[in-house]
Design a protein around this motif. Structure first.
Motif, PDB file in Angstrom:
ATOM      1  N   HIS A 209       0.954  -1.107  -0.308  1.00 56.26           N
ATOM      2  CA  HIS A 209       0.341   0.351  -0.305  1.00 56.26           C
ATOM      3  C   HIS A 209       1.308   0.914  -0.105  1.00 56.26           C
ATOM      4  CE1 HIS A 209      -2.067   3.516   2.362  1.00 56.26           C
ATOM      5  NE2 HIS A 209      -2.929   2.653   1.103  1.00 56.26           N
TER       6      HIS A 209
ATOM      7  N   GLY B 127      -5.240  -0.339  -2.533  1.00 53.73           N
ATOM      8  CA  GLY B 127      -5.240   0.929  -2.424  1.00 53.73           C
ATOM      9  C   GLY B 127      -4.212   1.958  -3.050  1.00 53.73           C
ATOM     10  N   THR B 128      -4.673   2.982  -2.432  1.00 52.95           N
ATOM     11  CA  THR B 128      -3.750   4.442  -4.026  1.00 52.95           C
ATOM     12  C   THR B 128      -3.192   5.538  -2.707  1.00 52.95           C
ATOM     13  OG1 THR B 128      -5.602   5.822  -3.389  1.00 52.95           O
ATOM     14  CG2 THR B 128      -5.543   4.588  -5.166  1.00 52.95           C
TER      15      THR B 128
ATOM     16  N   ASN C  46      -6.356   8.655   1.001  1.00 48.42           N
ATOM     17  CA  ASN C  46      -7.604   8.355   0.465  1.00 48.42           C
ATOM     18  C   ASN C  46      -7.683   6.650   1.874  1.00 48.42           C
ATOM     19  OD1 ASN C  46      -7.696   9.554  -1.946  1.00 48.42           O
ATOM     20  ND2 ASN C  46      -6.420   7.870  -2.579  1.00 48.42           N
ATOM     21  N   GLN C  47      -6.663   6.358   2.676  1.00 45.44           N
ATOM     22  CA  GLN C  47      -7.104   5.549   3.827  1.00 45.44           C
ATOM     23  C   GLN C  47      -8.376   5.199   4.243  1.00 45.44           C
ATOM     24  OE1 GLN C  47      -4.048   6.025   7.161  1.00 45.44           O
ATOM     25  NE2 GLN C  47      -3.303   7.276   5.644  1.00 45.44           N
TER      26      GLN C  47
ATOM     27  N   LYS D 154     -10.665   6.094   3.033  1.00 43.91           N
ATOM     28  CA  LYS D 154     -12.107   5.508   2.913  1.00 43.91           C
ATOM     29  C   LYS D 154     -11.504   3.603   2.214  1.00 43.91           C
ATOM     30  CE  LYS D 154     -13.396   7.579  -1.001  1.00 43.91           C
ATOM     31  NZ  LYS D 154     -12.873   8.768  -2.131  1.00 43.91           N
ATOM     32  N   GLU D 155     -10.904   3.508   1.879  1.00 43.51           N
ATOM     33  CA  GLU D 155     -10.295   2.371   1.054  1.00 43.51           C
ATOM     34  C   GLU D 155     -10.154   0.849   2.878  1.00 43.51           C
ATOM     35  OE1 GLU D 155      -7.905   4.082  -2.501  1.00 43.51           O
ATOM     36  OE2 GLU D 155      -6.791   3.776  -0.516  1.00 43.51           O
TER      37      GLU D 155
ATOM     38  N   PHE E  98     -10.481  -3.821  -8.336  1.00 43.37           N
ATOM     39  CA  PHE E  98     -10.047  -3.165  -7.508  1.00 43.37           C
ATOM     40  C   PHE E  98      -8.951  -1.987  -9.150  1.00 43.37           C
ATOM     41  CE2 PHE E  98     -10.526  -4.291  -3.380  1.00 43.37           C
ATOM     42  CZ  PHE E  98     -10.982  -4.135  -2.612  1.00 43.37           C
TER      43      PHE E  98
END
Ligand code: FS2
Ligand code: SF4
Length: 517
Positions: A230, A253-254, A258-259, A261-262, A330
């Motif tokens: 990640h 994930g990105t 954004n964590q 939410k992810e 994803f």
């Protein structure tokens, strides 16, 4: 509290009530006290030979004060106590007065803060090298020197000199880390990384610490648990000694912002080895684990015992949660399902002939290094748009977590090389520097004369140390965004503009036009 060390600081000026990052005022105050105690340790160490314990504590203490690393006041207190004990062993010295840390003549505050934040960033890199058994007296002694300087009076000229010296020291530090990583895990090779998570138990591992990933891979071998990287851990897939594990499957994930939410509701534990940790939501806090300098109240911490970490609690959690019943697809932020990484200096320099030929033949007109941190600010889509709008005869080199804005895009190839070349983590700026220097040598020109423009995004203090390294190498005409650091006050900015022609980003169209003419 007062903190203005990162890009998301309140009102673009400073966090005074609570951190936008979630850092509480009491923790901010403890971090200041820890910083001042570290200055005391550095003072006590002057002219003496320090031992491993003091050196490591210095790195860890600084690391714990970086943005999105340690939110746990009791851990900061513990570190401060250890620092004070080491200081006494060295004969003692006065700590810096915390009331003076961010106060004084504005120009001096700006310069001194920049030095401190650069020292913090460099300490993080020094620590990563240290856990792999690589230290350098030159690098470590610069951390002490930098901290001492923070408690001294200097003229503006002297401060500027110190900042450039720090940049040079950080270059050596990144070289040391490059040596540590490649000696332990081999030279990265290009690799395509999937964003699909396979069914069954899995663990997500975030941050920059490859040594933690290696230990986790070893401890999960043959247990039916898959590992997903990640954030800044993505480039780990390129290292031969890490990619050889078949259960290192892909990336989840990105970028860091954004964590929340992810990670909400994923049936797996997540290990944070370094920044960037955001305050975990109640819905998933029981699945979060920290190691190393990272900490958050109520989150389970995996300590190092003689350098070894026992990830059993994480493994048990993965087995208990069990993962998804079916493979789960994803994508990256632009809908792509594959991320390419592993283009560190060895690979790129291995095809240098091809690159030089392509430049000479006019197939490659310009290189952009679009690199640095990601963050939550809306203006950061500048970087996505910049990459999308860059003409097809240009190549995008990238590194650090800012690349998640565009690393799932397929924008084609030039001469068999992808147009987006991911060189690795933020510290792999060292790789990019090596490539730039090699190209300059091949074309018999200076780095500033290459068809290369740096378009940087910053968020936290490692970016500060890298920026100082780039300045210390005399790099000019860099674009910096999404906003300029709050701690660079107008007079200091004027110096940077005059000496280095640093520019704030504007719009992708305008900047591309200005660069390509
Ligand atoms: Fe990104 Fe955060 Fe790499 Fe920074 S994951 S902003 O710490 O160091 O880049
Ligand atoms: Fe504010 Fe950034 Fe400091 Fe957090 S790290 S308190 S967001 S300036």
């Amino acid at each position: 509290m007062f903190c203005f060390q990162c890009e998301q600081t309140a009102g673009g000026k400073g966090c005074t009530k609570a951190g936008v990052c979630g850092k509480q005022p009491d923790v901010a105050i403890k971090q200041d006290e820890l910083t001042c105690a570290l200055v005391g340790l550095a003072r006590a160490a002057q002219g003496k030979s320090t031992g491993k314990a003091a050196d490591e504590l210095l790195m860890q203490g600084l690391f714990a004060t970086l943005t999105n690393v340690n939110f746990d006041g009791s851990r900061i207190d513990e570190l401060k106590k250890l620092v004070q004990a080491e200081k006494e062993k060295l004969g003692g010295a006065a700590d810096l007065d915390p009331a003076t840390l961010w106060k004084g003549d504005p120009d001096i505050v700006s310069l001194r803060s920049t030095l401190l934040l650069g020292v913090r960033g460099m300490a993080a890199y020094a620590w990563h090298a240290c856990v792999l058994g690589k230290t350098s007296d030159e690098v470590t002694s610069w951390l002490y020197k930098g901290l001492r300087a923070i408690g001294e009076e200097h003229t503006v000229e002297e401060w500027l000199g110190l900042l450039l010296d720090l940049g040079q020291a950080n270059l050596k530090c990144m070289a040391l880390l490059d040596e540590a990583n490649t000696a332990a895990y081999g030279h990265p090779v290009p690799v395509k990384v999937t964003t699909t998570v396979e069914k069954g138990p899995f663990i997500v591992i975030s941050g920059h610490d490859l040594h933690d990933l290696k230990q986790l891979l070893e401890q999960t071998e043959g247990k039916g648990i898959n590992i997903y990287t990640h954030g800044e851990m993505l480039p780990a897939h390129g290292y031969p000694e890490l990619k050889k594990y078949p259960h290192l499957k892909g990336n989840f994930g990105t970028a860091w912002q954004n964590q929340q939410k992810e990670l909400d509701g994923i049936p797996a534990p997540v290990v944070f080895t370094t920044n960037c940790l955001m305050p975990p939501r109640p819905s998933y806090i029981d699945r979060v684990f920290t190691t190393d300098a990272v900490g958050f109240p109520g989150v389970q911490h995996i300590p190092a015992v003689n350098g070894k970490k026992d990830f059993t609690p994480v493994i048990n959690k993965a087995l208990e949660l069990g993962g998804w019943p079916e493979d789960k697809k994803f994508t990256g932020v632009n809908g792509g399902s594959e991320l390419m990484t592993g283009f560190a200096r060895n690979t790129v320099l291995g095809v240098a002939d091809k690159i030089i030929e392509a430049v000479k033949a006019g197939a490659i007109k310009h290189f952009f290094l679009v690199g640095g941190c990601d963050g939550a600010r809306a203006g950061r889509n500048y970087y996505t748009e910049f990459v999308k709008k860059a003409p097809p005869d240009t190549v995008i080199l990238t590194l650090a977590c800012g690349k998640y804005r565009f690393n799932d895009l397929n924008i084609g190839e030039i001469g068999g090389l992808p147009r987006i070349i991911d060189m690795g983590q933020c510290n792999d700026a060292y790789s990019a520097i090596q490539v730039a220097v090699a190209l300059a040598n091949a074309f018999n020109c200076g780095v500033n004369d290459l068809p290369l423009t740096l378009v940087l995004s910053w968020y936290e203090q490692k970016a500060v140390s890298i920026l100082l390294t780039l300045l210390s190498l005399g790099l000019k005409n860099m674009y910096l965004g999404p906003t300029l650091p709050a701690f660079i006050y107008p007079n200091v900015l004027n110096v940077l503009v005059e000496k280095f022609n640093i520019k704030p980003i504007s719009t992708p169209e305008e900047d591309l036009k200005a660069i390509l003419g």
